[in-house]
Enzyme design. Structure first.
Site, PDB file in Angstrom:
ATOM      1  N   ARG A  40       0.818  -1.190  -0.126  1.00  0.00           N
ATOM      2  CA  ARG A  40       0.014  -0.001   0.104  1.00  0.00           C
ATOM      3  C   ARG A  40       1.013   1.156   0.015  1.00  0.00           C
ATOM      4  O   ARG A  40       1.974   1.171   0.253  1.00  0.00           O
ATOM      5  CB  ARG A  40      -0.941   0.129   1.210  1.00  0.00           C
ATOM      6  CG  ARG A  40      -0.080   0.007   2.549  1.00  0.00           C
ATOM      7  CD  ARG A  40      -1.249  -0.108   3.866  1.00  0.00           C
ATOM      8  NE  ARG A  40      -2.166   0.794   4.070  1.00  0.00           N
ATOM      9  CZ  ARG A  40      -1.894   2.243   4.459  1.00  0.00           C
ATOM     10  NH1 ARG A  40      -0.858   2.415   4.822  1.00  0.00           N
ATOM     11  NH2 ARG A  40      -2.714   2.928   4.384  1.00  0.00           N
ATOM     12  N   LEU A  41       0.423   2.291  -0.304  1.00  0.00           N
ATOM     13  CA  LEU A  41       0.920   3.590  -0.408  1.00  0.00           C
ATOM     14  C   LEU A  41      -0.134   4.506   0.488  1.00  0.00           C
ATOM     15  O   LEU A  41      -1.359   4.728  -0.228  1.00  0.00           O
ATOM     16  CB  LEU A  41       1.149   4.005  -1.608  1.00  0.00           C
ATOM     17  CG  LEU A  41       2.259   5.367  -1.661  1.00  0.00           C
ATOM     18  CD1 LEU A  41       3.633   5.220  -1.136  1.00  0.00           C
ATOM     19  CD2 LEU A  41       2.564   5.772  -3.275  1.00  0.00           C
ATOM     20  N   ASP A  42       0.197   5.497   1.212  1.00  0.00           N
ATOM     21  CA  ASP A  42      -0.605   6.333   2.071  1.00  0.00           C
ATOM     22  C   ASP A  42      -1.460   7.215   1.347  1.00  0.00           C
ATOM     23  O   ASP A  42      -0.754   7.713   0.099  1.00  0.00           O
ATOM     24  CB  ASP A  42       0.327   7.102   3.160  1.00  0.00           C
ATOM     25  CG  ASP A  42       0.754   6.058   4.363  1.00  0.00           C
ATOM     26  OD1 ASP A  42       0.235   5.264   4.465  1.00  0.00           O
ATOM     27  OD2 ASP A  42       1.521   6.557   4.887  1.00  0.00           O
ATOM     28  N   PHE A  43      -2.507   7.712   1.733  1.00  0.00           N
ATOM     29  CA  PHE A  43      -3.224   8.559   0.960  1.00  0.00           C
ATOM     30  C   PHE A  43      -2.729   9.929   0.507  1.00  0.00           C
ATOM     31  O   PHE A  43      -2.936  10.261  -0.657  1.00  0.00           O
ATOM     32  CB  PHE A  43      -4.625   8.974   1.825  1.00  0.00           C
ATOM     33  CG  PHE A  43      -5.570   9.672   1.392  1.00  0.00           C
ATOM     34  CD1 PHE A  43      -6.631   9.459   0.445  1.00  0.00           C
ATOM     35  CD2 PHE A  43      -5.735  11.175   1.671  1.00  0.00           C
ATOM     36  CE1 PHE A  43      -7.701  10.186  -0.197  1.00  0.00           C
ATOM     37  CE2 PHE A  43      -6.717  11.917   1.076  1.00  0.00           C
ATOM     38  CZ  PHE A  43      -7.566  11.442   0.290  1.00  0.00           C
TER      39      PHE A  43
END
Length: 201
Positions: A40-43
């Protein structure tokens, strides 16, 4: 052969396909069926996100035990110096423990950098610096916490590469697909042990 999508995730997009709050998601950009994010990759972060149609490859990329190196371009507030980058290389103390040694070096703003929407809020009286940071851990918001720990808050965070996969010339919101050979899981070796003799039922 497995397929993998290299996606340059824009700022303000969730690393998932659905959201109950109506925020932008991967579904606004990825229209191929059967692909799932590997990690994942932060918002509020940008850059490389990998998606694949192969479960074993997804596990290889995203599982913490694999410790794939991840390289980030980080814009920080203030004039970053060698003392701070040296601390990042050696490891810094966070609330959840000391980080592993990292690769860290000062860089010029990346040549392929795209405008962020919305733009970073910079103070005219405070300079900014760019850092290239490579880590092998995956703690929550780790890069932001690391730069804050050495006195330089992160203003903009872009993931440039994961293992051997890199953004290259991908612009924000763009993607490309590659084929990857996935080695089959090794079969267990050795002969079965003979059953102990027993009474038949």
């Amino acid at each position: 052969m497995a397929k993998i999508i290299l996606f340059n995730k824009p700022y303000g997009v969730l690393s998932q396909f659905t959201d109950t709050e109506g925020r932008p998601t991967l579904a606004d950009y990825i229209h191929r069926k059967g692909f799932y994010a590997a990690g994942r990759l932060d918002f509020d972060s940008e850059g490389l996100l990998l998606l694949t149609d192969d479960g074993s490859l997804q596990h290889q990329i995203s599982h913490p035990k694999q410790k794939l190196p991840k390289t980030y371009w980080v814009q920080v507030e203030g004039e970053l110096d060698e003392e701070a980058t040296g601390r990042l290389r050696r490891g810094v103390d966070l609330k959840d423990g000391r980080t592993a040694p990292a690769r860290a070096r000062l860089i010029a703003p990346p040549a392929t950098l795209w405008p962020r929407v919305p733009p970073v809020r910079e103070r005219k009286t405070v300079p900014t610096s760019w850092l290239e940071l490579t880590i092998r851990e995956g703690r929550n918001r780790q890069v932001r916490r690391m730069t804050a720990a050495v006195g330089f808050p992160t203003l903009r965070l872009i993931r440039a590469s994961i293992g051997n996969w890199a953004l290259g010339e991908l612009g924000s919101g763009e993607q490309r697909i590659e084929q990857v050979f996935v080695a089959p899981a090794p079969r267990p070796t050795g002969r079965r042990q003979p059953r102990a003799p027993g009474r038949r039922r």
